[in-house]
Write a protein that holds these residues in place. Sequence first.
Motif, mmCIF file in Angstrom:
data_model
loop_
_atom_site.group_PDB
_atom_site.id
_atom_site.type_symbol
_atom_site.label_atom_id
_atom_site.label_comp_id
_atom_site.label_asym_id
_atom_site.label_seq_id
_atom_site.Cartn_x
_atom_site.Cartn_y
_atom_site.Cartn_z
ATOM 1 N N SER A 33 0.833 -1.209 0.000
ATOM 2 C CA SER A 33 0.000 0.000 0.000
ATOM 3 C C SER A 33 0.867 1.258 0.000
ATOM 4 C CB SER A 33 -0.984 0.009 1.171
ATOM 5 O OG SER A 33 -0.297 -0.021 2.389
ATOM 6 N N ARG A 34 2.046 1.200 0.663
ATOM 7 C CA ARG A 34 2.941 2.365 0.656
ATOM 8 C C ARG A 34 3.519 2.591 -0.745
ATOM 9 N NH1 ARG A 34 2.216 6.425 3.685
ATOM 10 N NH2 ARG A 34 4.350 7.143 3.285
ATOM 11 N N LYS A 36 2.004 2.111 -3.533
ATOM 12 C CA LYS A 36 0.951 2.825 -4.280
ATOM 13 C C LYS A 36 0.950 4.301 -3.900
ATOM 14 C CE LYS A 36 -1.711 -1.371 -4.617
ATOM 15 N NZ LYS A 36 -2.402 -2.259 -3.719
ATOM 16 N N TRP A 37 1.072 4.573 -2.591
ATOM 17 C CA TRP A 37 1.094 5.957 -2.099
ATOM 18 C C TRP A 37 2.297 6.701 -2.671
ATOM 19 C CZ3 TRP A 37 4.127 9.413 0.497
ATOM 20 C CH2 TRP A 37 3.487 10.545 1.019
ATOM 21 N N HIS A 40 2.009 7.700 -6.240
ATOM 22 C CA HIS A 40 1.109 8.847 -6.411
ATOM 23 C C HIS A 40 1.772 10.159 -5.997
ATOM 24 C CE1 HIS A 40 -2.594 6.307 -6.816
ATOM 25 N NE2 HIS A 40 -2.947 7.345 -7.531
ATOM 26 N N HIS A 41 2.529 10.136 -4.891
ATOM 27 C CA HIS A 41 2.930 11.375 -4.230
ATOM 28 C C HIS A 41 4.392 11.783 -4.387
ATOM 29 C CE1 HIS A 41 -0.818 10.210 -2.168
ATOM 30 N NE2 HIS A 41 -1.009 11.511 -2.107
ATOM 31 N N ASN A 42 5.251 10.870 -4.800
ATOM 32 C CA ASN A 42 6.674 11.209 -4.927
ATOM 33 C C ASN A 42 6.925 11.784 -6.328
ATOM 34 O OD1 ASN A 42 9.540 10.710 -5.693
ATOM 35 N ND2 ASN A 42 9.676 9.991 -3.594
ATOM 36 N N GLU A 63 -4.107 10.814 -11.445
ATOM 37 C CA GLU A 63 -4.072 9.571 -10.658
ATOM 38 C C GLU A 63 -3.269 8.506 -11.405
ATOM 39 O OE1 GLU A 63 -5.855 8.877 -7.539
ATOM 40 O OE2 GLU A 63 -5.776 11.067 -7.613
ATOM 41 N N ASP A 94 11.253 5.614 1.872
ATOM 42 C CA ASP A 94 10.012 5.896 2.604
ATOM 43 C C ASP A 94 9.964 5.061 3.892
ATOM 44 O OD1 ASP A 94 7.248 7.127 2.610
ATOM 45 O OD2 ASP A 94 6.678 5.009 2.616
ATOM 46 N N TRP A 98 9.761 6.331 7.794
ATOM 47 C CA TRP A 98 8.685 5.788 8.642
ATOM 48 C C TRP A 98 9.263 5.117 9.891
ATOM 49 C CZ3 TRP A 98 7.766 0.746 10.145
ATOM 50 C CH2 TRP A 98 6.525 0.485 10.729
#
Length: 198
Positions: A33-34, A36-37, A40-42, A63, A94, A98
């Motif tokens: 799931s990270r 996918k995140w 999208h965001h990097n 998207e 990432d 975290w």
Amino acid sequence: MLKIGITGGIGVGKSIVSRLFAVLGAPVYDADSRAKWVMHHNKALRQELLQAFGPETFTEAGELDRGYLAGVVFNNPQRLEQLNSLVHPHVGKDFEVWAASHAGKPYVLKEAALMFESESWRQMDEVIAVYSPLELRIKRLLKRDTHRTEADIRAIIGRQLSEEEKMRRAQHIIYNDDKQLIIPQVLALHEQFAKAGA
């Protein structure tokens, strides 16, 4: 603080094991799931994906078009390798950020199907492999992923590193084979990690 990896092929029950550790208070990083995140965001990764896979990689709304990307890499080992080689380093960074945010904990967990394939096991102190027999995995997946056929599932499993190899390379094995209870296995490892990382 210890960094513990959890891996295993599709249908072995990694997520169940991760949830049990989470109930015991261990922070769990879900690499899937990270990823996918991060995709999208990097911003840097978005640029790399656009260059490698073209403008169709993202929709007009910005998207990630996972259907398009899956179509490009499915049954194309070179393109899949290319995608993984772009995504995994960013996910690795990432994870480090975290993990640092949980510095007060004795240990953290990273759940990743491709722990050995992506070389992310190198970030871990120890790795747990979750094991289930092949026929049991297929039965579970046919029930869970109703859109997949048995042939689809066997093809996915065939592309992953063998369970025997994962078990050989891991320091710990949790058996999710409907014969041994999972909770006592998780509890024993939790106590071990909590003591070692304290």
